[in-house]
Scaffold this motif. Structure first.
Motif, PDB file in Angstrom:
ATOM      1  N   ASP A 209     -24.186  -2.893  13.635  1.00 42.85           N
ATOM      2  CA  ASP A 209     -23.975  -2.118  14.860  1.00 42.85           C
ATOM      3  C   ASP A 209     -22.513  -1.689  14.972  1.00 42.85           C
ATOM      4  N   TRP A 210     -21.621  -2.583  14.520  1.00 39.03           N
ATOM      5  CA  TRP A 210     -20.197  -2.300  14.547  1.00 39.03           C
ATOM      6  C   TRP A 210     -19.567  -2.752  13.238  1.00 39.03           C
ATOM      7  N   VAL A 211     -18.647  -1.944  12.714  1.00 43.69           N
ATOM      8  CA  VAL A 211     -17.822  -2.330  11.569  1.00 43.69           C
ATOM      9  C   VAL A 211     -16.372  -2.358  12.041  1.00 43.69           C
ATOM     10  N   VAL A 212     -15.691  -3.470  11.769  1.00 49.44           N
ATOM     11  CA  VAL A 212     -14.289  -3.643  12.166  1.00 49.44           C
ATOM     12  C   VAL A 212     -13.438  -3.660  10.905  1.00 49.44           C
ATOM     13  N   LEU A 213     -12.447  -2.765  10.837  1.00 51.43           N
ATOM     14  CA  LEU A 213     -11.529  -2.686   9.704  1.00 51.43           C
ATOM     15  C   LEU A 213     -10.129  -3.015  10.208  1.00 51.43           C
ATOM     16  N   GLY A 214      -9.466  -3.986   9.548  1.00 52.18           N
ATOM     17  CA  GLY A 214      -8.158  -4.418  10.004  1.00 52.18           C
ATOM     18  C   GLY A 214      -8.295  -5.452  11.119  1.00 52.18           C
ATOM     19  N   PRO A 215      -7.157  -6.016  11.566  1.00 49.48           N
ATOM     20  CA  PRO A 215      -5.800  -5.792  11.082  1.00 49.48           C
ATOM     21  C   PRO A 215      -5.569  -6.499   9.752  1.00 49.48           C
ATOM     22  N   GLY A 216      -4.360  -6.334   9.204  1.00 53.38           N
ATOM     23  CA  GLY A 216      -4.035  -6.999   7.953  1.00 53.38           C
ATOM     24  C   GLY A 216      -3.028  -6.204   7.150  1.00 53.38           C
ATOM     25  N   SER A 217      -2.653  -6.745   6.003  1.00 52.70           N
ATOM     26  CA  SER A 217      -1.736  -6.051   5.106  1.00 52.70           C
ATOM     27  C   SER A 217      -2.373  -4.719   4.706  1.00 52.70           C
ATOM     28  N   PHE A 219      -1.869  -1.982   2.718  1.00 48.67           N
ATOM     29  CA  PHE A 219      -2.156  -1.495   1.370  1.00 48.67           C
ATOM     30  C   PHE A 219      -2.848  -2.535   0.505  1.00 48.67           C
ATOM     31  N   SER A 220      -2.706  -3.807   0.825  1.00 49.33           N
ATOM     32  CA  SER A 220      -3.265  -4.844  -0.052  1.00 49.33           C
ATOM     33  C   SER A 220      -4.490  -5.563   0.506  1.00 49.33           C
ATOM     34  N   SER A 221      -4.803  -5.377   1.801  1.00 50.92           N
ATOM     35  CA  SER A 221      -5.982  -6.039   2.369  1.00 50.92           C
ATOM     36  C   SER A 221      -6.941  -5.082   3.068  1.00 50.92           C
ATOM     37  N   VAL A 222      -6.420  -4.005   3.655  1.00 50.46           N
ATOM     38  CA  VAL A 222      -7.261  -3.094   4.433  1.00 50.46           C
ATOM     39  C   VAL A 222      -7.772  -1.933   3.587  1.00 50.46           C
ATOM     40  N   ILE A 223      -6.858  -1.180   2.992  1.00 47.84           N
ATOM     41  CA  ILE A 223      -7.234   0.003   2.221  1.00 47.84           C
ATOM     42  C   ILE A 223      -8.083  -0.311   0.987  1.00 47.84           C
ATOM     43  N   PRO A 224      -7.898  -1.460   0.281  1.00 47.57           N
ATOM     44  CA  PRO A 224      -8.719  -1.721  -0.905  1.00 47.57           C
ATOM     45  C   PRO A 224     -10.225  -1.601  -0.683  1.00 47.57           C
ATOM     46  N   HIS A 225     -10.726  -1.895   0.516  1.00 50.04           N
ATOM     47  CA  HIS A 225     -12.158  -1.744   0.769  1.00 50.04           C
ATOM     48  C   HIS A 225     -12.612  -0.297   0.606  1.00 50.04           C
ATOM     49  N   LEU A 226     -11.698   0.632   0.866  1.00 45.72           N
ATOM     50  CA  LEU A 226     -12.034   2.051   0.786  1.00 45.72           C
ATOM     51  C   LEU A 226     -11.961   2.566  -0.649  1.00 45.72           C
ATOM     52  N   LEU A 227     -11.545   1.710  -1.577  1.00 45.02           N
ATOM     53  CA  LEU A 227     -11.407   2.089  -2.983  1.00 45.02           C
ATOM     54  C   LEU A 227     -12.563   1.582  -3.832  1.00 45.02           C
ATOM     55  N   VAL A 228     -13.532   0.936  -3.194  1.00 40.31           N
ATOM     56  CA  VAL A 228     -14.771   0.516  -3.870  1.00 40.31           C
ATOM     57  C   VAL A 228     -15.819   1.566  -3.520  1.00 40.31           C
TER      58      VAL A 228
END
Length: 340
Positions: A209-217, A219-228
């Motif tokens: 129902d909801w996806v939560v992205l962040g908080p966190g580092s 370039f090394s913890s948040v953005i990597p999910h978008l690179l899969v």
């Protein structure tokens, strides 16, 4: 320590969850940022899944990865610890799996939880089954999944990584090195470039129902999910509402000098097709609200400002305040659902 058993109120809560009384929430990230989200979210929903980055190459995780060729377990361990309950059972196990040995030998600085997770991976031969079993042992209030089943290397293009060549752009390898670079990170990518996503993680995002992205580092913890690729496709295609939770302050090295809106800009460069519904930020951490609102509009998102920082002034989220902010967002911005 008394073995955790459900009380009457907890049984009632579980019963209401079966009737769909809570939103299905998936939280993506890694490290302490994801732990902050999970500690808050477990207070407001009984249907919670963490999808965790697996590019860590430092400390105990890096040593186990190098020696055994396994996924780095550290961020997975932190997520499991954050999902432990506030009762005696949960808090004891949270401390146990976070405990690090101190010695002059090979065990020095290894975390108990890392060793437990890796042992179960070797015993069961299944990443997801092993993490589910650890969660069951801990009485975790949610599920923890790796974003990919293969160890990943984070690489970044960094301007000024070498202080003697401030205008040069170099490729910096390894999450630990990227996180501490004195230069300006231009972009990041993963090796291998198209890593497979864990199917259960993709399914959780599509069913949320909801996806939560962040908080966190960032370039090394948040953005990597978008690179899969499979995970990004799921984030783009899901019917879930998507909330981006911003950091309380720039991170030395990785995002030094970044404004809140610049965090959104670099996210958009890495995933131009990603849409968002809500951007959550601490009201005291946003000096230019109009610029942040404009950056959020490019994602199709509204900005929600709320006091979510710890009252001691440190750049850490207060679990109760962050939980209240998420709960308000889910109720105000969510589609009409039984949890309302």
């Amino acid at each position: 320590m008394r073995r955790h058993t459900p009380e009457h109120g907890e049984s009632a809560a579980r019963s209401s969850r079966k009737r769909g009384a809570h939103p299905k929430v998936v939280a993506l990230g890694g490290g302490m940022g994801l732990s902050a989200s999970l500690t808050a979210l477990r207070r407001i929903t009984g249907d919670l899944t963490a999808v965790v980055t697996v590019a860590d190459d430092g400390g105990s995780s890096g040593r186990l990865r190098d020696e055994l060729g396994v996924l780095p377990p550290g961020d997975l361990r932190k997520a499991l610890a954050a999902l432990c309950g506030d009762d005696d059972w949960g808090q004891t196990w949270s401390r146990v799996i976070q405990h690090r040995f101190s010695s002059r030998g090979d065990l020095h600085d290894h975390a108990v939880g890392n060793l437990l997770i890796v042992a179960l991976w070797e015993q069961l031969g299944d990443h997801v089954q092993a993490l589910d079993l650890v969660g069951k042992l801990l009485g975790a209030h949610g599920r923890v999944l790796p974003m990919s089943a293969v160890p990943l290397e984070l690489q970044a293009l960094v301007r000024g990584h070498d202080p003697l060549r401030p205008d040069a752009v170099d490729t910096v390898r390894g999450q630990a090195t990227v996180a501490l670079t004195p230069g300006e990170v231009q972009s990041v990518h993963l090796v291998p470039h198209d890593p497979p996503a864990v199917p259960e993680a993709v399914a959780a995002v599509l069913d949320a129902d909801w996806v939560v992205l962040g908080p966190g580092s960032w370039f090394s913890s948040v953005i990597p999910h978008l690179l899969v690729p499979e995970l990004l496709d799921a984030l783009v295609e899901t019917k879930a509402r998507r909330v981006l939770s911003l950091n309380l302050a720039p991170q030395p090295g990785e995002t030094d000098g970044f404004s809140p809106q610049r965090h959104l800009e670099v996210l958009g460069r890495h995933a131009p097709k990603l849409a968002l519904d809500v951007v959550l930020a601490d009201e005291a951490a946003v000096p230019d609200r109009d610029s942040l609102a404009e950056a959020a509009r490019r994602f199709g998102a509204a900005v929600e400002l709320a006091p979510v920082a710890a009252p001691d002034g440190s750049p850490t989220h207060d679990p109760e305040l962050l939980a209240a902010a998420y709960d308000r967002i889910f109720r105000m911005h969510g589609r009409i659902g039984p949890w309302r």
